[in-house]
Design an enzyme around this catalytic site. Structure first.
Site, PDB file in Angstrom:
ATOM      1  N   GLU A   1      -3.119   8.318  -3.511  1.00 49.35           N
ATOM      2  CA  GLU A   1      -3.597   7.479  -4.617  1.00 49.35           C
ATOM      3  C   GLU A   1      -5.074   7.773  -4.866  1.00 49.35           C
ATOM      4  OE1 GLU A   1      -4.345   2.774  -5.216  1.00 49.35           O
ATOM      5  OE2 GLU A   1      -2.315   3.304  -4.554  1.00 49.35           O
TER       6      GLU A   1
ATOM      7  N   HIS B   1      -2.094   0.759  -9.606  1.00 48.78           N
ATOM      8  CA  HIS B   1      -2.737  -0.228  -8.722  1.00 48.78           C
ATOM      9  C   HIS B   1      -3.439  -1.323  -9.524  1.00 48.78           C
ATOM     10  CE1 HIS B   1      -4.307  -0.576  -4.340  1.00 48.78           C
ATOM     11  NE2 HIS B   1      -4.130  -1.776  -4.880  1.00 48.78           N
TER      12      HIS B   1
ATOM     13  N   ARG C   1       0.858  -1.176   0.000  1.00 52.26           N
ATOM     14  CA  ARG C   1       0.000   0.000   0.000  1.00 52.26           C
ATOM     15  C   ARG C   1       0.902   1.237   0.000  1.00 52.26           C
ATOM     16  NH1 ARG C   1      -3.352  -3.039  -1.425  1.00 52.26           N
ATOM     17  NH2 ARG C   1      -5.454  -3.403  -0.558  1.00 52.26           N
TER      18      ARG C   1
END
Length: 303
Positions: free
Chosen positions: A247, A266, A219
């Site tokens: 993000e 991602h 992450r």
């Protein structure tokens, strides 16, 4: 007794249709739940959907939130004690490991530079690096880390695994400061927890050897973005990121223009078959719940 399960798509309705004692009902959004929500005992949030504690008011009988993702940070701490939280462990490890290997091969074999040469009609047959014999430190020894280990060994890389606590074949997190200078690559495959937030800070990066590669498949907040950008701009380190902090990246963010960086949005687990793999795990966990047993992948504490 029939257990009502709310799912975010038609694939979920189909996948749970064969599970004994389960009725799957589709919802369009957590802000607009169907009338069946009043009876629902299980909620399956959509992929990477944010945790919404306010949805609990519409789910008075909720007992389980079953995720489609391995990461659970969006829901940890947002549920009352009587509601269980279960991850989709085992669904995305192979895909994420595949992305990490792809990223490393692209960096070491200079695939992007050769593509730039092709566009410029330049035939420059320069030497590249290889993944063979690279010393790779994998931080995270769960399903993702184990899947990556298996693939890296096939490329003749030398792999060291790290987890929170040392065990047979796995080093402890407290050993990281000594391990970092000895490895050419560090791959992050840890869950997002208070202990891992900011784990990769300026000191962590400074301990990595010159021209080492940091790969983040965990992450974004696991890495201090400013510290990483400074190392990339200096040319000392290289990186491959599938996740960022923030993000998604806003326009003008320094990562867009940072040198020595391979960046993807991602997508490590976002590939063909993702629904089948995820709902296979989800169906198994909900079948256990419907049979009166606990799901296998319950989150306890921070993980």
């Amino acid at each position: 007794m029939i257990v009502t399960v709310l799912v975010p798509d038609e694939y979920g309705v189909s996948a749970l249709g064969a599970v004994d004692g389960v009725r799957a009902v589709r919802y369009d959004s957590l802000d607009d739940l169907p009338p069946e929500a009043a009876e629902a005992e299980v909620l399956v949030p959509g992929f990477l959907s944010p945790g919404q504690a306010d949805v609990l008011d519409a789910l008075p009988k909720l007992r389980l939130v079953q995720l489609l993702t391995a990461g659970a940070e969006a829901w940890i701490g947002r549920l009352p004690d009587h509601v269980m939280l279960s991850t989709c462990s085992g669904a995305h490890g192979g895909s994420t490991a595949e992305w990490a290997v792809t990223a490393l091969l692209a960096v070491f074999r200079r695939i992007r530079e050769f593509e730039d040469d092709r566009r410029a009609e330049s035939w420059d047959s320069r030497r590249t690096e290889t993944l063979q014999a690279k010393r790779v430190l994998v931080v995270g020894a769960g399903d993702l880390g184990r899947q990556l280990h298996r693939r890296l060994v096939a490329f003749d890389a030398e792999v060291t695994m790290v987890a929170t606590k040392a065990r047979d074949g796995v080093r402890g997190l407290d050993e990281l400061p000594a391990l970092l200078p000895e490895h050419d690559v560090v791959v992050l495959m840890v869950p997002m927890t208070p202990a891992t937030r900011g784990l990769v800070d300026a000191d962590f990066l400074a301990r990595m050897p010159d021209r080492a590669v940091l790969v983040n498949a965990a992450r974004g907040p696991v890495v201090d973005t400013d510290a990483l950008v400074a190392e990339l701009r200096s040319g000392r380190l290289r990186a491959a990121l599938d996740v960022t902090d923030p993000e998604p990246l806003p326009p003008g963010h320094p990562l867009w223009s940072a040198p020595n960086l391979l960046l993807t949005p991602h997508v490590a687990g976002n590939c063909t078959g993702v629904q089948q793999r995820a709902y296979r795990i989800v169906a198994e966990q909900i079948a256990r719940f419907a049979a009166g047993r606990e799901p296998e992948f319950l989150v306890r504490g921070d993980y």
